[in-house]
Scaffold this motif. Structure first.
Motif, PDB file in Angstrom:
ATOM      1  N   LEU A 141     -41.723  16.590 -37.266  1.00 55.60           N
ATOM      2  CA  LEU A 141     -41.503  15.291 -36.408  1.00 55.60           C
ATOM      3  C   LEU A 141     -42.785  15.414 -35.466  1.00 55.60           C
ATOM      4  CD1 LEU A 141     -37.958  14.660 -35.023  1.00 55.60           C
ATOM      5  CD2 LEU A 141     -39.185  13.503 -36.998  1.00 55.60           C
ATOM      6  N   ARG A 142     -43.266  16.433 -35.160  1.00 61.13           N
ATOM      7  CA  ARG A 142     -44.387  16.451 -34.261  1.00 61.13           C
ATOM      8  C   ARG A 142     -45.915  16.080 -34.651  1.00 61.13           C
ATOM      9  NH1 ARG A 142     -42.186  21.498 -32.951  1.00 61.13           N
ATOM     10  NH2 ARG A 142     -44.044  22.585 -33.612  1.00 61.13           N
ATOM     11  N   ASN A 143     -45.767  15.818 -36.364  1.00 64.11           N
ATOM     12  CA  ASN A 143     -46.971  15.060 -36.665  1.00 64.11           C
ATOM     13  C   ASN A 143     -47.234  13.696 -36.317  1.00 64.11           C
ATOM     14  OD1 ASN A 143     -47.039  17.304 -38.378  1.00 64.11           O
ATOM     15  ND2 ASN A 143     -46.255  16.429 -40.401  1.00 64.11           N
ATOM     16  N   ASN A 144     -46.335  12.934 -35.817  1.00 65.23           N
ATOM     17  CA  ASN A 144     -46.528  11.485 -35.491  1.00 65.23           C
ATOM     18  C   ASN A 144     -45.452  11.198 -34.358  1.00 65.23           C
ATOM     19  OD1 ASN A 144     -47.213   9.069 -35.378  1.00 65.23           O
ATOM     20  ND2 ASN A 144     -47.516   8.448 -37.518  1.00 65.23           N
ATOM     21  N   LEU A 145     -45.885  11.916 -33.163  1.00 66.92           N
ATOM     22  CA  LEU A 145     -44.528  11.193 -32.058  1.00 66.92           C
ATOM     23  C   LEU A 145     -44.894   9.856 -31.677  1.00 66.92           C
ATOM     24  CD1 LEU A 145     -44.401  14.814 -30.085  1.00 66.92           C
ATOM     25  CD2 LEU A 145     -42.694  13.867 -31.751  1.00 66.92           C
ATOM     26  N   ASN A 146     -46.053   9.679 -31.846  1.00 65.40           N
ATOM     27  CA  ASN A 146     -46.116   7.875 -31.334  1.00 65.40           C
ATOM     28  C   ASN A 146     -45.229   7.053 -32.010  1.00 65.40           C
ATOM     29  OD1 ASN A 146     -48.218   7.661 -29.448  1.00 65.40           O
ATOM     30  ND2 ASN A 146     -49.620   8.714 -30.589  1.00 65.40           N
ATOM     31  N   GLU A 147     -45.043   7.470 -33.449  1.00 64.71           N
ATOM     32  CA  GLU A 147     -44.325   6.522 -34.217  1.00 64.71           C
ATOM     33  C   GLU A 147     -42.762   6.886 -33.957  1.00 64.71           C
ATOM     34  OE1 GLU A 147     -45.522   4.331 -35.933  1.00 64.71           O
ATOM     35  OE2 GLU A 147     -43.725   3.849 -36.553  1.00 64.71           O
ATOM     36  N   VAL A 148     -42.291   8.558 -33.969  1.00 61.48           N
ATOM     37  CA  VAL A 148     -41.053   8.758 -33.549  1.00 61.48           C
ATOM     38  C   VAL A 148     -40.590   8.209 -32.573  1.00 61.48           C
ATOM     39  CG1 VAL A 148     -39.711  10.773 -33.285  1.00 61.48           C
ATOM     40  CG2 VAL A 148     -41.538  10.813 -35.144  1.00 61.48           C
ATOM     41  N   THR A 149     -41.521   8.250 -31.262  1.00 61.07           N
ATOM     42  CA  THR A 149     -40.684   7.864 -30.030  1.00 61.07           C
ATOM     43  C   THR A 149     -40.361   6.546 -30.175  1.00 61.07           C
ATOM     44  OG1 THR A 149     -42.967   7.620 -29.218  1.00 61.07           O
ATOM     45  CG2 THR A 149     -41.883   9.517 -28.518  1.00 61.07           C
ATOM     46  N   LYS A 150     -41.211   5.547 -30.949  1.00 57.19           N
ATOM     47  CA  LYS A 150     -40.994   4.149 -31.159  1.00 57.19           C
ATOM     48  C   LYS A 150     -39.536   4.075 -32.067  1.00 57.19           C
ATOM     49  CE  LYS A 150     -45.683   2.260 -31.278  1.00 57.19           C
ATOM     50  NZ  LYS A 150     -46.502   2.343 -32.224  1.00 57.19           N
ATOM     51  N   ILE A 151     -39.379   4.783 -32.862  1.00 56.05           N
ATOM     52  CA  ILE A 151     -38.153   4.597 -33.842  1.00 56.05           C
ATOM     53  C   ILE A 151     -37.003   5.044 -32.859  1.00 56.05           C
ATOM     54  CG2 ILE A 151     -37.172   5.683 -35.615  1.00 56.05           C
ATOM     55  CD1 ILE A 151     -39.988   6.325 -36.857  1.00 56.05           C
ATOM     56  N   LEU A 152     -37.116   5.884 -32.154  1.00 56.15           N
ATOM     57  CA  LEU A 152     -35.742   6.344 -31.441  1.00 56.15           C
ATOM     58  C   LEU A 152     -35.805   5.610 -29.915  1.00 56.15           C
ATOM     59  CD1 LEU A 152     -36.162  10.378 -32.158  1.00 56.15           C
ATOM     60  CD2 LEU A 152     -34.770   8.514 -33.439  1.00 56.15           C
ATOM     61  N   LYS A 153     -36.716   4.993 -29.539  1.00 58.55           N
ATOM     62  CA  LYS A 153     -37.113   4.316 -28.453  1.00 58.55           C
ATOM     63  C   LYS A 153     -36.683   5.054 -27.206  1.00 58.55           C
ATOM     64  CE  LYS A 153     -35.251  -0.069 -30.528  1.00 58.55           C
ATOM     65  NZ  LYS A 153     -34.178  -0.858 -30.430  1.00 58.55           N
ATOM     66  N   THR A 154     -37.344   6.536 -27.262  1.00 55.66           N
ATOM     67  CA  THR A 154     -37.308   7.157 -26.235  1.00 55.66           C
ATOM     68  C   THR A 154     -38.226   6.946 -25.155  1.00 55.66           C
ATOM     69  OG1 THR A 154     -38.863   8.679 -27.330  1.00 55.66           O
ATOM     70  CG2 THR A 154     -36.652   9.312 -27.190  1.00 55.66           C
ATOM     71  N   PRO A 155     -37.656   6.832 -23.837  1.00 57.17           N
ATOM     72  CA  PRO A 155     -38.685   6.401 -22.572  1.00 57.17           C
ATOM     73  C   PRO A 155     -39.494   7.475 -22.203  1.00 57.17           C
ATOM     74  CG  PRO A 155     -36.511   7.337 -21.929  1.00 57.17           C
ATOM     75  CD  PRO A 155     -36.366   7.329 -23.182  1.00 57.17           C
ATOM     76  N   ASP A 156     -40.363   7.209 -20.999  1.00 50.67           N
ATOM     77  CA  ASP A 156     -41.437   8.122 -20.657  1.00 50.67           C
ATOM     78  C   ASP A 156     -40.655   9.387 -20.213  1.00 50.67           C
ATOM     79  OD1 ASP A 156     -43.287   6.755 -21.398  1.00 50.67           O
ATOM     80  OD2 ASP A 156     -44.137   6.022 -19.284  1.00 50.67           O
ATOM     81  N   ARG A 157     -41.453  10.431 -20.487  1.00 49.01           N
ATOM     82  CA  ARG A 157     -40.818  11.985 -20.020  1.00 49.01           C
ATOM     83  C   ARG A 157     -39.508  12.264 -20.870  1.00 49.01           C
ATOM     84  NH1 ARG A 157     -42.303   9.912 -14.090  1.00 49.01           N
ATOM     85  NH2 ARG A 157     -44.328  10.896 -14.073  1.00 49.01           N
ATOM     86  N   VAL A 158     -39.499  11.734 -22.046  1.00 51.05           N
ATOM     87  CA  VAL A 158     -38.509  12.295 -23.024  1.00 51.05           C
ATOM     88  C   VAL A 158     -39.342  12.477 -24.385  1.00 51.05           C
ATOM     89  CG1 VAL A 158     -36.454  11.718 -24.593  1.00 51.05           C
ATOM     90  CG2 VAL A 158     -36.469  10.954 -22.228  1.00 51.05           C
ATOM     91  N   ILE A 159     -39.570  13.659 -24.837  1.00 56.41           N
ATOM     92  CA  ILE A 159     -40.233  14.149 -26.059  1.00 56.41           C
ATOM     93  C   ILE A 159     -39.473  14.486 -27.085  1.00 56.41           C
ATOM     94  CG2 ILE A 159     -42.332  15.545 -26.730  1.00 56.41           C
ATOM     95  CD1 ILE A 159     -42.832  13.478 -24.334  1.00 56.41           C
ATOM     96  N   PRO A 160     -39.370  14.052 -28.259  1.00 52.64           N
ATOM     97  CA  PRO A 160     -38.814  14.552 -29.565  1.00 52.64           C
ATOM     98  C   PRO A 160     -39.578  15.743 -29.701  1.00 52.64           C
ATOM     99  CG  PRO A 160     -39.048  12.487 -29.651  1.00 52.64           C
ATOM    100  CD  PRO A 160     -39.842  12.843 -28.520  1.00 52.64           C
TER     101      PRO A 160
END
Lengths: 252, 252
Positions: A141-160
């Motif tokens: 999942l850490r390969n592309n966290l820009n995409e993952v954070t968009k998919i999961l709608k995580t706010p700043d200071r939340v890191i999958p």
């Protein structure tokens, strides 16, 4: 040997699951088990996102590297480091953003979040495996966290940080032997003699060669040191530092 | 509910132990359980140091903040992130330092090490607790890692992350209630509505106030958000970034 230790020692990653969803009760047991883990200063610096939507799972699999088991499993959990919750807590107590920024943006708090989330995740694993379920971590999942954070709608200071596939095993795989006990466990202090450590790794290489030969009918005979040398000579996810900074975690 | 889940849900930190040492067999079971945890790309990026020497334990307690249970327990483990092993592996495979430095010094590899070590540690906890032992994590080892790394003689790229006291419980403490399930577990995506999250935290504050009132006969009535606001408005361990850099981990 008790049942818990049997479960722990029997762990292996499962990458093929039956087409059978986890029940809400199973999910609740797994999450509550995760929550029962120790947490640094009671901060509980993580959030768990459970994904069942097929389209969303497909997108996550695409971001991670097209693993089918990210889509085809009983349930897909994403463990996130979460310091957003502590920003809200501070706001509720009347603090200003500037009062908390030094702490929230520190390397130390980042370590706390990574460790808290992983302690919780391993409890989730043990709970799931004790119920006869199989698991596979998805660090990719850490390969592309820009995409993952968009998919999961995580706010700043939340890191999958990683995903966790859970489900009914369709295919049980073998166990890979771990590093020699003496290489992982040091008495009283770290063994300083690199030659001793290297001898242990040579012994381990032989074990791992045997493992691959047996599993592949002799086609593969990798050394552990060879796999590691390959890995560390090919840097991956070098965007991480900038990504974290953009998400409000400059690791000061 | 099976025995493993019962063990997990029954966790609490133990800070007072009987004067009874763990046997070598118990230590081996705990370490092998730790090793059975999943590990990112098979890297096994941690080392566990077991400390029994009284003088060394006293020094570690002094570095961490004078907790007596760091000295008085059945066994004291220190979980370290370890990327030194991968340097040796690369050297054994004929690689030059310059071929591996970018990867070894990256933020990503640091995350891998923190997560690997914590996954292993939670297995150690579950194994120990399933045998009727109690545990307490010592994150305060990070108060003074310059001292801790001297005491444990860890080389560069080995970072003690936390200690783990294990032993026979002399005093069983109560359990602190965790964050509401709905605050930790989000369905499909991160709940974006901060007001909903704050309402959950308010509800939780009431639970925690009740917990402290009951435990202290009414003398304490802390809110969780109050504790967190207090914590994040007092930055700690701000030397960490420079410390890691000095130990060969600039987190690039």
């Amino acid at each position: 040997m008790n049942e818990t230790i049997k479960t722990i020692l029997n762990h292996r990653s499962i990458r093929s699951f039956e087409d059978k969803k986890l029940t809400d009760e199973q999910i609740e047991t797994i999450v509550k088990s995760a929550q029962a883990a120790a947490t640094s200063s009671f901060v509980q610096a993580y959030t768990i996102i459970g994904v069942t939507d097929r389209d969303k799972k497909e997108k996550l699999a695409e971001a991670a590297g097209h693993q089918r088991y990210v889509v085809e499993n009983g349930h897909f959990f994403v463990f996130c480091l979460d310091l957003h919750r502590h920003e809200l807590a501070a706001e509720m107590e009347g603090l200003d953003k500037k009062d908390i920024i030094e702490s929230i943006e520190s390397t130390e708090m980042f370590m706390v979040g990574c460790i808290d989330a992983a302690l919780a995740a391993e409890n989730a694993v043990n709970a799931a495996e004790s119920m006869g379920l199989g698991i596979c971590f998805i660090g990719a999942l850490r390969n592309n966290l820009n995409e993952v954070t968009k998919i999961l709608k995580t706010p700043d200071r939340v890191i999958p940080l990683f995903g966790l596939c859970v489900g009914y095993p369709a295919k049980i795989t073998g166990q890979k032997q771990r590093l020699p006990f003496e290489n992982i466990y040091h008495k009283e202090e770290y063994i300083q003699d690199d030659e001793v450590l290297k001898d242990q790794l040579k012994q381990y290489n032989n074990d791992i060669i045997d493992y691959y030969k047996e599993r592949t009918g002799g086609r593969r005979a990798d050394r552990w040191t060879e796999q590691m040398a390959q890995k560390v000579s090919h840097p991956t996810r070098m965007y991480m530092k900038d990504f974290l900074k953009n998400k409000g975690l400059p690791l000061n």
